[in-house]
Design a protein around this motif. Structure first.
Motif, PDB file in Angstrom:
ATOM      1  N   THR A  35       0.842  -1.191   0.000  1.00  0.00           N
ATOM      2  CA  THR A  35       0.000   0.000   0.000  1.00  0.00           C
ATOM      3  C   THR A  35       0.877   1.241   0.000  1.00  0.00           C
ATOM      4  OG1 THR A  35      -1.830  -1.082   1.157  1.00  0.00           O
ATOM      5  CG2 THR A  35      -1.739   1.309   1.265  1.00  0.00           C
ATOM      6  N   PRO A  92      -1.158   8.724  -7.626  1.00  0.00           N
ATOM      7  CA  PRO A  92      -2.474   8.461  -7.037  1.00  0.00           C
ATOM      8  C   PRO A  92      -2.465   8.678  -5.521  1.00  0.00           C
ATOM      9  CG  PRO A  92      -1.375   6.409  -7.608  1.00  0.00           C
ATOM     10  CD  PRO A  92      -0.543   7.501  -8.181  1.00  0.00           C
ATOM     11  N   THR A 104      -6.088  -5.176  -7.234  1.00  0.00           N
ATOM     12  CA  THR A 104      -5.430  -3.899  -7.517  1.00  0.00           C
ATOM     13  C   THR A 104      -6.433  -2.771  -7.321  1.00  0.00           C
ATOM     14  OG1 THR A 104      -3.954  -4.917  -9.140  1.00  0.00           O
ATOM     15  CG2 THR A 104      -4.209  -2.536  -9.241  1.00  0.00           C
ATOM     16  N   TYR A 105      -5.981  -1.747  -6.580  1.00  0.00           N
ATOM     17  CA  TYR A 105      -6.820  -0.565  -6.381  1.00  0.00           C
ATOM     18  C   TYR A 105      -5.942   0.672  -6.487  1.00  0.00           C
ATOM     19  CZ  TYR A 105      -9.643   3.035  -4.152  1.00  0.00           C
ATOM     20  OH  TYR A 105     -10.330   4.198  -3.894  1.00  0.00           O
ATOM     21  N   GLN A 106      -6.353   1.626  -7.327  1.00  0.00           N
ATOM     22  CA  GLN A 106      -5.652   2.892  -7.475  1.00  0.00           C
ATOM     23  C   GLN A 106      -6.671   4.027  -7.439  1.00  0.00           C
ATOM     24  OE1 GLN A 106      -3.437   2.345 -11.150  1.00  0.00           O
ATOM     25  NE2 GLN A 106      -1.573   1.893 -10.000  1.00  0.00           N
ATOM     26  N   ASN A 107      -6.461   4.961  -6.532  1.00  0.00           N
ATOM     27  CA  ASN A 107      -7.356   6.104  -6.350  1.00  0.00           C
ATOM     28  C   ASN A 107      -6.666   7.354  -6.893  1.00  0.00           C
ATOM     29  OD1 ASN A 107      -8.183   8.364  -3.853  1.00  0.00           O
ATOM     30  ND2 ASN A 107      -9.736   7.556  -5.226  1.00  0.00           N
ATOM     31  N   PHE A 108      -7.083   7.824  -8.098  1.00  0.00           N
ATOM     32  CA  PHE A 108      -6.466   8.974  -8.747  1.00  0.00           C
ATOM     33  C   PHE A 108      -7.204  10.263  -8.374  1.00  0.00           C
ATOM     34  CE2 PHE A 108      -5.305   5.392 -11.417  1.00  0.00           C
ATOM     35  CZ  PHE A 108      -3.948   5.599 -11.596  1.00  0.00           C
ATOM     36  N   ASP A 134     -10.989   5.923 -10.845  1.00  0.00           N
ATOM     37  CA  ASP A 134     -10.237   4.950 -10.064  1.00  0.00           C
ATOM     38  C   ASP A 134     -10.153   3.612 -10.806  1.00  0.00           C
ATOM     39  OD1 ASP A 134     -10.133   6.917  -8.207  1.00  0.00           O
ATOM     40  OD2 ASP A 134     -11.572   6.002  -6.822  1.00  0.00           O
ATOM     41  N   GLN A 141      -3.896   6.744  -3.404  1.00  0.00           N
ATOM     42  CA  GLN A 141      -3.642   5.436  -2.825  1.00  0.00           C
ATOM     43  C   GLN A 141      -3.434   4.425  -3.932  1.00  0.00           C
ATOM     44  OE1 GLN A 141      -6.743   3.935  -0.260  1.00  0.00           O
ATOM     45  NE2 GLN A 141      -5.851   1.893  -0.136  1.00  0.00           N
ATOM     46  N   ALA A 142      -2.469   3.564  -3.737  1.00  0.00           N
ATOM     47  CA  ALA A 142      -2.226   2.455  -4.662  1.00  0.00           C
ATOM     48  C   ALA A 142      -1.993   1.205  -3.824  1.00  0.00           C
ATOM     49  CB  ALA A 142      -1.023   2.735  -5.556  1.00  0.00           C
ATOM     50  N   THR A 168      -1.961  -3.141  -3.824  1.00  0.00           N
ATOM     51  CA  THR A 168      -1.972  -4.409  -4.537  1.00  0.00           C
ATOM     52  C   THR A 168      -1.855  -5.537  -3.519  1.00  0.00           C
ATOM     53  OG1 THR A 168       0.440  -4.386  -4.843  1.00  0.00           O
ATOM     54  CG2 THR A 168      -0.902  -3.444  -6.603  1.00  0.00           C
TER      55      THR A 168
END
Length: 771
Positions: free
Chosen positions: A416, A435, A458-462, A467, A437-438, A440
């Protein structure tokens, strides 16, 4: 008795009249004696000792060291004739007995009294051979006709120069689109590798070093960095060690996950096995110690090795400065702002590796710390923190935390990274910030009989775009008759995109062939299924093919035929999509220059060599026991695709050499530099052998056992029956000297111009020799 010669043989007078000396304390007189020494039933040779009347024995300090016995720290030594002696009575753990009948000294020594033996499981460093001056040119030409009937094409040309000063490469791409040519320079770089220090200096285009939180960027400038690839056998991460004790000389076998990795002989005493050759992840080490009597002791120990760690005391760094390159492969010289970066990693302990990364750019600076910590056999924890500041006075922070566990059956981990609004770093422009938050995460489970399964998230908050939130799963299984099966699924969690499914089945046939099915189903019910049959190109000359057939009219199909010879690789193919056809063809190869000769060859991607067997054409050349070339009319052959900084065994076929070839070696080991070359000269020449018959003046044959000498060669050639002698190493004109019982005769013979490997020089007479 042992046949090992003593280190010193005393005179008979010294052995018959041993001198007497007074030992410390003056309790008895000591006399010199030469005894054969046995240490734990192993004969160590003959040594000079001092004997007392009460079975007291003194031995020299240098002999104790020779037998690997540690010197007693508390005992008082005795000085005699410039030598230092120790009483065996003062060394606890030694039992001894003097056998007067055969003049021997029998020692029984405890294992802990021996000097420890250290066994290193790591491979030694290699020393590559500097490249002679030379160069090469690679080309890859492609031409095609698309569905609209338009012609397209491209050509990539790469050139390289090399020598003891390093290597320089330059690559240019030319594209033909819509009737126009466009030339683009891809990269230009000079590199000087230093394998002894595992470092490299680069000038020109390159990629900056990365860190736990920093990104690599393409730039043009200068770079100084460690390069562990110059020593492929060097392991950077900490490797486990084991210790043991052998009562007598023994054999040590090391097993890693039940696979034999190291076998070594150790003498009696304690020993340490350092740098065990293990793979990354969790595992089990088993050490089996077996003596000459077949007695065994077994030691097992779990371990965890991580490639993210550096061994204690090891340093990894990268420093670069230059101009960030933009629009690579689109524009030749589009360089942006000046950038400088530095990365340092240190193996502070075998369980903790620290990192410092700094980025400098006009109006923007970033700095951060990171660390990797080994939690025994549980796994590896990573953490980093960084801060940045720009010219507008905005500052930001990045923090990251992760964990990873890896083993043969079960692996899992997560990572994270969080950033504040003002954080920036290289690789991002002001319009595309990192981002918020990224995250995996992954997990995988492998079984022996039921295949393996894997999960990923996988989560990426741009900040300025949508997202990314998706999860995936895959399952693989090797079916005995069907082949290798892989099923995968991808689920988009933040929208209505639905799922993506995939199924792949692959089955091999022969050494190079395989058949397979590849099916994919997209959101909305759109599917694409193809069946494939392919045969890869061989290592040497030959052909290959790749045929893909779509199972529906909308699925793509194609057929490609490939061929390869010593001068290049050739492809022709046709593809069809939705009833429209495309045609394509390509040719790739290279031209090398070395040893004042040009060679047409396949594409040179790494290193190459030129094998020289002067005067011997059509000799097959093998690399790693695979045929790769044959010598030309002058005896030269180019060998492409050598592994840099590694042993490349190069061999020639003995059956292709004539019978009169004098062979010193059929194989050489080539260790080239990257993008370099080697000139391999095989020590082979014509022996110029011939048979000569020698008679005496009465027409009798020269007696067997006589010797013939060829001027310039000190080795005699013996004469056989009927006066025949086989001579080698002859020149066009030769002076011979015949010797028989102190009688000498001189002859002159000429070697004929012939292809016969063993010509007959006829009969010659030696009138000066009498039988």
């Amino acid at each position: 008795m042992n046949n090992t010669p003593p280190r010193f043989v005393p005179s008979q007078a010294a052995m018959q009249r041993p001198p007497s000396i007074e030992p410390p304390g003056g309790n008895s007189l000591l006399t010199e004696a030469w005894l054969e020494v046995h240490v734990n039933d192993t004969v160590e040779g003959t040594a000079l000792v001092l004997q007392g009347t009460a079975q007291q024995v003194f031995v020299r300090a240098e002999d104790l060291k020779q037998w690997r016995i540690l010197l007693p720290a508390s005992a008082t030594p005795l000085q005699h004739n410039g030598d230092t002696f120790y009483s065996l009575n003062t060394i606890h753990g030694i039992a001894y007995r003097v056998n007067a009948s055969d003049q021997s000294l029998l020692l029984s020594v405890a294992a802990e009294l021996f000097d420890p033996t250290r066994v290193d499981g790591r491979r030694g460093l290699v020393t590559p051979t500097p490249s002679p001056p030379g160069g090469y040119l690679n080309y890859d030409v492609f031409a095609g006709r698309n569905q609209q009937g338009q012609m397209t094409g491209s050509a990539t040309v790469g050139t390289g120069l090399f020598g003891s000063w390093g290597n320089a490469i330059n690559t240019v791409l030319d594209r033909y689109v819509n009737g126009h040519n466009q030339d683009t320079r891809l990269e230009t770089t000079w590199t000087y590798d230093m394998p002894d220090s595992m470092t490299s200096l680069r000038l020109g285009d390159g990629i900056s070093g990365s860190s736990m939180w920093g990104r690599s960027v393409y730039f043009g400038g200068i770079q100084w960095a460690t390069n562990f690839a110059t020593q492929p056998g060097f392991v950077t991460f900490p490797m486990p060690a084991l210790s043991g004790t052998a009562m007598v000389p023994s054999t040590v076998d090391l097993y890693v996950n039940d696979v034999l990795r190291l076998k070594s002989n150790v003498p009696a005493g304690p020993f340490d096995v350092q740098n065990l050759p293990v793979i990354t992840g969790q595992g089990q080490i088993t050490m089996v110690v077996e003596n000459l009597l077949g007695q065994q002791q077994t030691i097992s120990q779990p371990f965890y090795a991580s490639g993210g760690l550096l061994a204690q005391g090891l340093q990894d760094y990268s420093y670069e400065a230059g101009f960030e390159r933009e629009n690579y492969a689109i524009h030749s010289n589009d360089y942006g702002p000046f950038v400088a970066a530095g990365t340092e990693r240190w193996g502070l302990t075998n369980t903790f590796t620290g990192e410092l990364h700094v980025e400098l750019q006009r109006g923007q600076q970033s700095i951060g710390l990171g660390g990797t910590y080994l939690l025994s056999t549980a796994g590896v924890v990573t953490a980093s923190i960084a801060g940045s500041r720009n010219s507008d006075g905005q500052s930001g922070v990045l923090v990251s935390l992760g964990f990873q566990h890896q083993s043969g059956s079960l692996s899992y981990g997560w990572q994270t990274q969080l950033t504040s609004a003002g954080f920036t770093q290289l690789g991002y422009d002001p319009q595309s910030l990192p981002p918020r938050q990224a995250t995996t995460a992954f997990a995988s489970l492998g079984t022996t009989h039921y295949g393996s399964v894997g999960l990923s998230y996988t989560y990426q908050n741009f900040r300025a775009s949508k997202d990314v939130d998706l999860a995936g799963a895959n399952y693989s299984y090797s079916a005995p008759k069907l082949g290798y099966i892989t099923f995968s699924m991808l689920r988009f969690l933040n929208g209505g995109s639905g799922n993506l499914y995939g199924l792949t089945i692959t089955r091999s046939f022969g050494q190079r062939g395989s058949t397979g099915f590849n099916g994919q189903k997209y959101a909305g019910g759109v599917a694409q299924d193809t069946f494939q049959v392919q045969q890869n190109l061989p290592t040497g000359n030959g052909i290959g093919y790749d045929v893909q057939a779509g199972l529906a009219s909308s699925d793509p199909s194609q057929a490609i035929l490939s061929a390869q010879n010593e001068m290049g690789t050739y492809n022709v193919g046709v593809a069809e999509t939705q009833g429209r056809s495309e045609y394509q063809g390509s040719i790739s190869g290279g031209v090398a220059f070395l040893d004042d000769r040009f060679f047409f060859t396949r594409t040179i991607n790494d290193s190459f060599a030129v094998a020289q067997v002067p005067g011997y054409p059509n000799v097959r050349v093998y690399a790693d026991n695979q045929p790769v070339a044959s010598t030309d009319a002058s005896g030269y052959a180019l060998i492409p695709q050598l592994r840099p900084y590694q042993d490349n065994p190069i061999r020639i076929e003995q059956a292709d050499l004539p019978l009169d070839a004098s062979i010193d070696a059929l194989q050489v080991d080539a260790i080239p530099y990257e993008h370099g070359a080697l000139d391999l000269r095989f020590p082979i020449k014509r022996s110029r052998g011939a048979v000569l018959t020698i008679e005496l003046r009465n027409h009798a044959f020269l007696p067997a056992g006589a010797a013939v000498f060829v001027k310039g060669n000190d080795n005699p050639f013996p004469v056989g029956m009927r006066g025949e002698v086989y001579l080698t190493g002859l020149a066009e004109s030769n002076k011979l000297q015949v010797v028989w019982r102190d009688q000498v005769c001189d002859l002159m013979v000429a070697f004929p111009h012939t292809l016969d490997p063993m010509p007959d020089l006829g009969t010659m007479t030696c009138p000066e020799i009498n039988p």
